[in-house]
Structure formats: structure tokens, C-alpha cells
Design a protein around this motif. Structure first.
Motif, PDB file in Angstrom:
ATOM      1  N   GLY A  18     -19.519  55.697   4.461  1.00 18.38           N
ATOM      2  CA  GLY A  18     -18.298  55.106   4.997  1.00 18.38           C
ATOM      3  C   GLY A  18     -18.546  54.163   6.156  1.00 18.38           C
ATOM      4  N   GLU A  19     -19.264  54.632   7.150  1.00 18.30           N
ATOM      5  CA  GLU A  19     -19.459  53.850   8.368  1.00 18.30           C
ATOM      6  C   GLU A  19     -20.391  52.662   8.177  1.00 18.30           C
ATOM      7  OE1 GLU A  19     -20.766  56.630  11.324  1.00 18.30           O
ATOM      8  OE2 GLU A  19     -18.830  57.643  11.397  1.00 18.30           O
ATOM      9  N   HIS A  20     -21.415  52.810   7.364  1.00 18.91           N
ATOM     10  CA  HIS A  20     -22.407  51.739   7.216  1.00 18.91           C
ATOM     11  C   HIS A  20     -22.265  50.962   5.914  1.00 18.91           C
ATOM     12  CE1 HIS A  20     -24.580  52.962  10.808  1.00 18.91           C
ATOM     13  NE2 HIS A  20     -24.340  54.197  10.417  1.00 18.91           N
ATOM     14  N   GLY A  21     -21.647  51.578   4.907  1.00 21.81           N
ATOM     15  CA  GLY A  21     -21.547  50.902   3.620  1.00 21.81           C
ATOM     16  C   GLY A  21     -20.130  50.571   3.190  1.00 21.81           C
ATOM     17  N   ASN A  22     -19.155  51.128   3.913  1.00 24.31           N
ATOM     18  CA  ASN A  22     -17.749  50.917   3.561  1.00 24.31           C
ATOM     19  C   ASN A  22     -17.476  51.370   2.128  1.00 24.31           C
ATOM     20  OD1 ASN A  22     -15.265  50.326   4.582  1.00 24.31           O
ATOM     21  ND2 ASN A  22     -15.555  48.120   4.651  1.00 24.31           N
ATOM     22  N   VAL A  23     -18.097  52.493   1.749  1.00 22.47           N
ATOM     23  CA  VAL A  23     -17.928  53.099   0.425  1.00 22.47           C
ATOM     24  C   VAL A  23     -17.141  54.388   0.620  1.00 22.47           C
ATOM     25  CG1 VAL A  23     -19.106  54.121  -1.561  1.00 22.47           C
ATOM     26  CG2 VAL A  23     -20.100  52.136  -0.407  1.00 22.47           C
ATOM     27  N   TRP A  24     -16.041  54.513  -0.131  1.00 28.44           N
ATOM     28  CA  TRP A  24     -15.117  55.627   0.046  1.00 28.44           C
ATOM     29  C   TRP A  24     -14.697  56.199  -1.296  1.00 28.44           C
ATOM     30  CZ3 TRP A  24     -14.824  56.324   5.168  1.00 28.44           C
ATOM     31  CH2 TRP A  24     -15.027  55.219   5.997  1.00 28.44           C
ATOM     32  N   PRO A  25     -14.249  57.459  -1.309  1.00 33.29           N
ATOM     33  CA  PRO A  25     -13.657  57.995  -2.540  1.00 33.29           C
ATOM     34  C   PRO A  25     -12.265  57.395  -2.736  1.00 33.29           C
ATOM     35  CG  PRO A  25     -13.508  59.620  -0.787  1.00 33.29           C
ATOM     36  CD  PRO A  25     -14.310  58.462  -0.243  1.00 33.29           C
TER      37      PRO A  25
END
Length: 92
Positions: free
Chosen positions: A71-78
Motif C-alpha cells: 500500500g505505502e510503496h506500491g499503491n496496491v490495495w484489495p
């Protein structure tokens, strides 16, 4: 800034599970194998995951460390959080 990516929950959990096994070992190649094309356009994420510190309580890499880095470094979320994000953007 990397564009937000919302993955279907099953796919997100699959990535997290795969990363728990290889993160924190200092091996960027293992991270690339675990994440594949999801790393595209996310400079530094593989290095961040490869060098994660273990949970101070558990003494090992846990899902929490992986999820925070994604989330914080890749901006990847469920995708399950997407409605909450949209509501926050609307000021609600």
C-alpha cells in the motif's frame, strides 16, 4: 506517483501469501518472480519488499508487513477498500 491499483481480494491475498515466503531475504529476483508484472511502474517496491524488517513481535515477516509495503510503496490495495476510498475522496 504510482496509480492506485485495486486487485480482486483473492488475487491480492495470493500476492500477499506469495510474498510472505520471499520478502525480507534481500533477494529482489525472488520478489520479481512472486509479483511479476504488478511491479511495472512501481520503482523501488521490489527492493522495499526484499529488505523488509520482520515484525518485532512475531520475529518474522507477516501479512501485515507485506500489506503495508504494498500500500505505502506500491499503491496496491484489495478491491474491498475501494468504496471507502471513493467515499473519502467525496469528503464523506
Amino acid at each position: 506517483m504510482t496509480t492506485e491499483t485495486f486487485l480482486p481480494r483473492a488475487l491480492y491475498d495470493c500476492h500477499v501469501d506469495r510474498l510472505v515466503a520471499v520478502a525480507g531475504q534481500g533477494d529482489v529476483d525472488l520478489i520479481h518472480l512472486a509479483m511479476g508484472s504488478l511491479l511495472a511502474g512501481r520503482p523501488g517496491l521490489a527492493e522495499r519488499l526484499a529488505n523488509l524488517d520482520p515484525c518485532p513481535v512475531a520475529g518474522a515477516i507477516t501479512n501485515n508487513e507485506i500489506k503495508m509495503a504494498l500500500g505505502e510503496h506500491g499503491n496496491v490495495w484489495p478491491s474491498t477498500i475501494r468504496p471507502h476510498v471513493l467515499l473519502a475522496e467525496l469528503g464523506g
